[in-house]
Write an enzyme that holds these catalytic residues in place. Sequence first.
Site, short mmCIF file in Angstrom:
data_model
loop_
_atom_site.label_atom_id
_atom_site.label_comp_id
_atom_site.label_asym_id
_atom_site.label_seq_id
_atom_site.Cartn_x
_atom_site.Cartn_y
_atom_site.Cartn_z
N ASP A 256 25.37 41.97 -22.89
CA ASP A 256 26.21 41.39 -23.74
C ASP A 256 25.64 40.81 -24.80
OD1 ASP A 256 28.06 40.70 -25.08
OD2 ASP A 256 29.21 38.67 -24.03
N LYS A 263 25.52 37.00 -31.06
CA LYS A 263 25.64 35.57 -30.72
C LYS A 263 24.50 34.92 -30.87
CE LYS A 263 27.40 36.93 -25.47
NZ LYS A 263 28.32 35.88 -25.26
N ASP A 333 32.58 39.98 -29.58
CA ASP A 333 31.75 38.93 -28.26
C ASP A 333 33.03 38.69 -27.26
OD1 ASP A 333 29.75 38.44 -26.46
OD2 ASP A 333 29.73 36.15 -27.77
N GLU A 335 34.08 41.05 -25.85
CA GLU A 335 34.18 42.25 -25.00
C GLU A 335 34.82 42.47 -23.27
OE1 GLU A 335 31.32 40.46 -24.84
OE2 GLU A 335 31.02 40.71 -22.84
N ARG A 337 37.07 41.92 -21.62
CA ARG A 337 38.70 41.52 -21.61
C ARG A 337 38.85 43.21 -21.54
NH1 ARG A 337 39.87 36.56 -25.63
NH2 ARG A 337 37.89 36.19 -24.40
N1 BES Z 1 30.45 36.68 -21.25
C1 BES Z 1 31.01 35.69 -22.30
C2 BES Z 1 30.91 34.67 -21.50
C3 BES Z 1 30.14 34.05 -20.73
C4 BES Z 1 29.56 32.86 -21.34
C5 BES Z 1 29.73 34.56 -20.06
C6 BES Z 1 29.22 31.63 -21.26
C7 BES Z 1 28.83 33.27 -19.18
C8 BES Z 1 28.71 32.62 -19.92
C9 BES Z 1 32.00 36.96 -23.13
O1 BES Z 1 31.79 37.83 -23.51
C10 BES Z 1 31.85 35.39 -23.93
O2 BES Z 1 31.57 36.05 -25.43
N2 BES Z 1 33.77 35.71 -24.38
C11 BES Z 1 33.80 35.00 -25.91
C12 BES Z 1 34.78 34.37 -26.06
C13 BES Z 1 35.24 34.51 -27.48
C14 BES Z 1 34.57 35.11 -28.43
C15 BES Z 1 36.55 34.32 -27.50
C16 BES Z 1 33.33 33.36 -25.69
O3 BES Z 1 33.20 33.02 -24.85
O4 BES Z 1 32.63 32.26 -26.44
ZN ZN Z 2 30.63 39.13 -21.79
ZN ZN Z 3 31.04 38.91 -25.15
#
Ligand code: BES
Ligand code: ZN
Ligand code: ZN
Length: 486
Positions: A256, A263, A333, A335, A337
């Site tokens: 990811d 990110k 990001d 993604e 969901r």
């Molecule tokens: N894979 C990440 C979530 C994550 C963050 C897992 C840290 C493990 C450690 C997920 O896909 C993500 O990036 N989520 C975003 C959502 C936001 C853009 C609404 C997040 O948590 O920042």
């Molecule tokens: Zn993710």
């Molecule tokens: Zn993500």
Amino acid sequence: MKFKIVDRDATNVRADYEIRFIINDDLTNCTDRELLKFSGFEKGSVCNLASARRIYVSIKDTSPETLRIAISKALKVLSGYRIKSVKMPHISSPAVSVGGTEAAMEEIEAALSAIAEGFELSAYSFDEYKTDSKPCTIEEVYVSVTGCDKVRAEAALKRGRIIAEATNYVRDIVNEIPQVYTPQRMVADAQKLAESYYTVKCQDYGKDYLKAQDMNAFLAVNQASPHGPQLIHLTYKPKKDAELKICFVGKGLTYDSGGLSIKPSTSMYTMKADKSGAAATMGIIKACAEMELPYEVHAVLGVTENMVGSGAYKPDDVLRTRGGVTVEVNNTDAEGRLVLCDCLSWAQDEVKPDYLIDLATLTGACVVGLGDYTSGVIGNNYDFQVAFKKAAELSGENYTVLEFNDHLRPLLDSKVADVRNSVPGGMGGALTAGLFLDKFIKEEYKDKWLHLDIAGPAYVGDAWGYNPAGGTGAGVRGCLYWMLNK
Ligand code: BES
Ligand code: ZN
Ligand code: ZN
């Protein structure tokens, strides 16, 4: 590792090393009392009497989690020793040594499972890319247990070993590097699982099938990756007709990067672990087959990378999901969901389970809210959430129930589509992600569904307890203990 019950005192068992527990600092019946006193042994101490080939660990009680952690402390001190066999004494708490009563026997079984788990989980290391590695050399563990049913005691050790081996199997998948561990590699591993157990079947579906199924949210996430998306369906069917059908759905982002909503570099590092949910469902199936659980258990894995490129999906895109709900993308990001919503829709229609549980490293917000050691248990059915938490915590994993409220729901409203995929600002992010998934849960499944956000515990930067740095296998033990206690 092999685990054996010996129905005699540990003093009469031959082994390279002995691990002994002292409850708090009570040295009353300890043969090494004077030496331990001399070394300042107290609550929380670990004392290694190397010349006697014996190590003492102070424990506060004989609860399963205390035993797992105590074993990890001993093995940490003994790392690098070339020990092949270890013996463990009879656990000398009055509560577990009496035998006879059913309650006491159950306590002994829980302790024995935990001992096997403690050894297997603590001995794990991922050495694939290390030129010099010193893996744990322990091959045999003898546990001395007297005055109780030996068959049941051996079964408890076996159960602990199976659960821990499944967890380690998941750790290997999570730790494997992203240039090697593509969605196609996950398919190969799932197929290997099905070849190993005649009770397990594997089906895999690629891009064409996903297109035919209108899984356009899942497909969008894959758009900038050179590796095609994969929907993997593993089924474990017991020999006899099953009482219940349980379906686990796993987020399998083999990487990811965040996509175009890229990110920051410090957050991108470790995102090979974004496949932890899908990996956990594979471990669950493996353990179900080995334990011959009486339930029909399914795993549905949504597997893809989330990358950048000229073909990448974009903020402002609108995606028509499998169930027909349209989603405005405002952050690429968010993604996980998008992959899960199509997989959850598919699982409800194709599997029709009695319980539907998804596992996902879904939100950073869950890590901020709960920390690195706790997973969120999210859903509409409070009783189910609490029952899951209670049963799962017997495994030593930590879970916290997070509850929806109606004030959060409108935050997902979109001006151009039925729903948007993230809430700017991110407040309550673990719950709003759960509410997004809830939009794809049909009325008849509302009470049967749980979403487990394992983002915190799935991967650890620094080792703790029986978790070496890296993938932990979070979710595997919790889900297995929940099924075993149903
Ligand atoms: N894979 C990440 C979530 C994550 C963050 C897992 C840290 C493990 C450690 C997920 O896909 C993500 O990036 N989520 C975003 C959502 C936001 C853009 C609404 C997040 O948590 O920042
Ligand atoms: Zn993710
Ligand atoms: Zn993500």
